[in-house]
Design a protein around this motif. Structure first.
Motif, PDB file in Angstrom:
ATOM      1  N   CYS A  91       0.823  -1.221   0.000  1.00 10.42           N
ATOM      2  CA  CYS A  91       0.000   0.000   0.000  1.00 10.42           C
ATOM      3  C   CYS A  91       0.853   1.266   0.000  1.00 10.42           C
ATOM      4  N   GLU A  92       1.986   1.220   0.670  1.00 12.24           N
ATOM      5  CA  GLU A  92       2.863   2.391   0.723  1.00 12.24           C
ATOM      6  C   GLU A  92       3.630   2.609  -0.579  1.00 12.24           C
ATOM      7  N   SER A  93       3.868   1.541  -1.341  1.00 13.73           N
ATOM      8  CA  SER A  93       4.689   1.663  -2.547  1.00 13.73           C
ATOM      9  C   SER A  93       3.887   1.675  -3.852  1.00 13.73           C
ATOM     10  N   GLU A  94       2.642   1.232  -3.824  1.00 10.27           N
ATOM     11  CA  GLU A  94       1.840   1.134  -5.050  1.00 10.27           C
ATOM     12  C   GLU A  94       0.744   2.198  -5.050  1.00 10.27           C
ATOM     13  N   PRO A  95       0.866   3.207  -5.935  1.00  8.90           N
ATOM     14  CA  PRO A  95      -0.129   4.290  -5.957  1.00  8.90           C
ATOM     15  C   PRO A  95      -1.549   3.815  -6.291  1.00  8.90           C
ATOM     16  N   GLN A  96      -1.668   2.720  -7.002  1.00 10.96           N
ATOM     17  CA  GLN A  96      -2.977   2.194  -7.389  1.00 10.96           C
ATOM     18  C   GLN A  96      -3.307   0.903  -6.631  1.00 10.96           C
ATOM     19  N   ALA A  97      -2.904   0.834  -5.368  1.00 11.29           N
ATOM     20  CA  ALA A  97      -3.112  -0.387  -4.577  1.00 11.29           C
ATOM     21  C   ALA A  97      -4.575  -0.824  -4.531  1.00 11.29           C
ATOM     22  N   PHE A  98      -5.496   0.147  -4.554  1.00 13.49           N
ATOM     23  CA  PHE A  98      -6.922  -0.178  -4.464  1.00 13.49           C
ATOM     24  C   PHE A  98      -7.568  -0.277  -5.849  1.00 13.49           C
ATOM     25  N   GLY A  99      -6.757  -0.236  -6.882  1.00 14.67           N
ATOM     26  CA  GLY A  99      -7.258  -0.388  -8.254  1.00 14.67           C
ATOM     27  C   GLY A  99      -7.433  -1.849  -8.606  1.00 14.67           C
ATOM     28  N   ARG A 100      -7.310  -2.145  -9.898  1.00 13.24           N
ATOM     29  CA  ARG A 100      -7.532  -3.531 -10.327  1.00 13.24           C
ATOM     30  C   ARG A 100      -6.487  -3.971 -11.351  1.00 13.24           C
ATOM     31  N   ASN A 101      -5.278  -3.437 -11.237  1.00 15.63           N
ATOM     32  CA  ASN A 101      -4.231  -3.749 -12.191  1.00 15.63           C
ATOM     33  C   ASN A 101      -3.592  -5.097 -11.863  1.00 15.63           C
ATOM     34  N   PRO A 102      -3.754  -6.093 -12.752  1.00 14.81           N
ATOM     35  CA  PRO A 102      -3.153  -7.397 -12.471  1.00 14.81           C
ATOM     36  C   PRO A 102      -1.622  -7.379 -12.566  1.00 14.81           C
ATOM     37  N   GLU A 103      -1.062  -6.370 -13.214  1.00 13.89           N
ATOM     38  CA  GLU A 103       0.395  -6.286 -13.315  1.00 13.89           C
ATOM     39  C   GLU A 103       1.033  -6.026 -11.955  1.00 13.89           C
ATOM     40  N   THR A 104       0.315  -5.347 -11.063  1.00 13.53           N
ATOM     41  CA  THR A 104       0.866  -5.009  -9.750  1.00 13.53           C
ATOM     42  C   THR A 104       0.209  -5.784  -8.617  1.00 13.53           C
ATOM     43  N   GLY A 105      -0.943  -6.386  -8.863  1.00 13.54           N
ATOM     44  CA  GLY A 105      -1.757  -6.945  -7.790  1.00 13.54           C
ATOM     45  C   GLY A 105      -2.619  -5.839  -7.217  1.00 13.54           C
ATOM     46  N   HIS A 106      -3.485  -6.172  -6.264  1.00 10.54           N
ATOM     47  CA  HIS A 106      -4.379  -5.159  -5.709  1.00 10.54           C
ATOM     48  C   HIS A 106      -5.022  -5.625  -4.410  1.00 10.54           C
ATOM     49  N   VAL A 107      -5.485  -4.628  -3.655  1.00  9.85           N
ATOM     50  CA  VAL A 107      -6.201  -4.875  -2.404  1.00  9.85           C
ATOM     51  C   VAL A 107      -7.616  -5.324  -2.745  1.00  9.85           C
ATOM     52  N   THR A 108      -8.097  -6.324  -2.021  1.00  4.74           N
ATOM     53  CA  THR A 108      -9.488  -6.769  -2.125  1.00  4.74           C
ATOM     54  C   THR A 108     -10.089  -6.764  -0.721  1.00  4.74           C
TER      55      THR A 108
END
Length: 182
Positions: free
Chosen positions: A30-47
């Motif tokens: 969450c601290e390093s990924e600006p789109q943590a709450f998005g849906r980008n499979p390239e980075t993973g995401h919060v659910t």
């Protein structure tokens, strides 16, 4: 154990080495990924996920997930909403059809980071799944298009329905969490 807090996630009190490691990875993501709450499979995401207990607290409502073909707790993608608890409750309503669901705590129940297999639309990626505890207050469930089926599964028979560690953790943590030990 001391409670930890993270914007968009809430307060969590890790109880085990597994809990502490999952929280560390979630916080770092969450601290390093600006789109943590998005849906980008390239980075993973919060659910956000919901363990919905029956009115008598003896069963949990599980969905036989259409895409993953296994029994899981209710939940889904944040899709840009940076409030995992809200997403968990919203998904619980949408996937269960239950008319009344109440939170049993304002704290995070569990964090589970797991891989989602590659499919026709997405590469393999991680779900940083934040789980909250709820109770159905009234009404019957209704299967949504995201499920093959829904079932109230007795907590003492959970292992007969699923081998998924991220679901079985409910049995391991529930009593301590409800007693205020978490």
């Amino acid at each position: 154990m001391s409670a930890l807090s993270l914007a968009g996630i809430g307060i969590y009190t890790p109880q085990t080495a597994r809990d502490r490691e999952m929280w560390r990875q979630l916080r770092s993501f969450c601290e390093s990924e600006p789109q943590a709450f998005g849906r980008n499979p390239e980075t993973g995401h919060v659910t956000g996920s919901a363990f919905v207990l029956s009115p008598d607290m003896k069963c949990v409502l599980l969905t036989h997930h259409r895409k993953l073909d296994r029994w899981l707790q209710l939940g889904g993608h944040c899709d840009g909403i940076a409030d995992a608890a809200f997403v968990a409750l919203k998904e619980a309503y949408e996937e269960s059809g239950l008319p009344r669901i109440k939170p049993l705590s304002d704290q995070v129940f569990d964090v589970d980071i797991h891989a989602i297999p590659e499919n026709a639309q997405d590469c393999e990626h991680l779900h940083y799944d934040v789980r909250y505890l709820f109770q159905a207050e009234a009404g019957d469930f209704a299967v949504s298009g995201e499920s093959h089926a829904l079932a109230w599964v007795p907590l003492n028979r959970l292992h007969e329905v699923t081998e998924t560690p991220g679901v079985l953790v409910l049995r391991e943590k529930l009593a301590l969490f409800l007693s205020g030990g978490a």
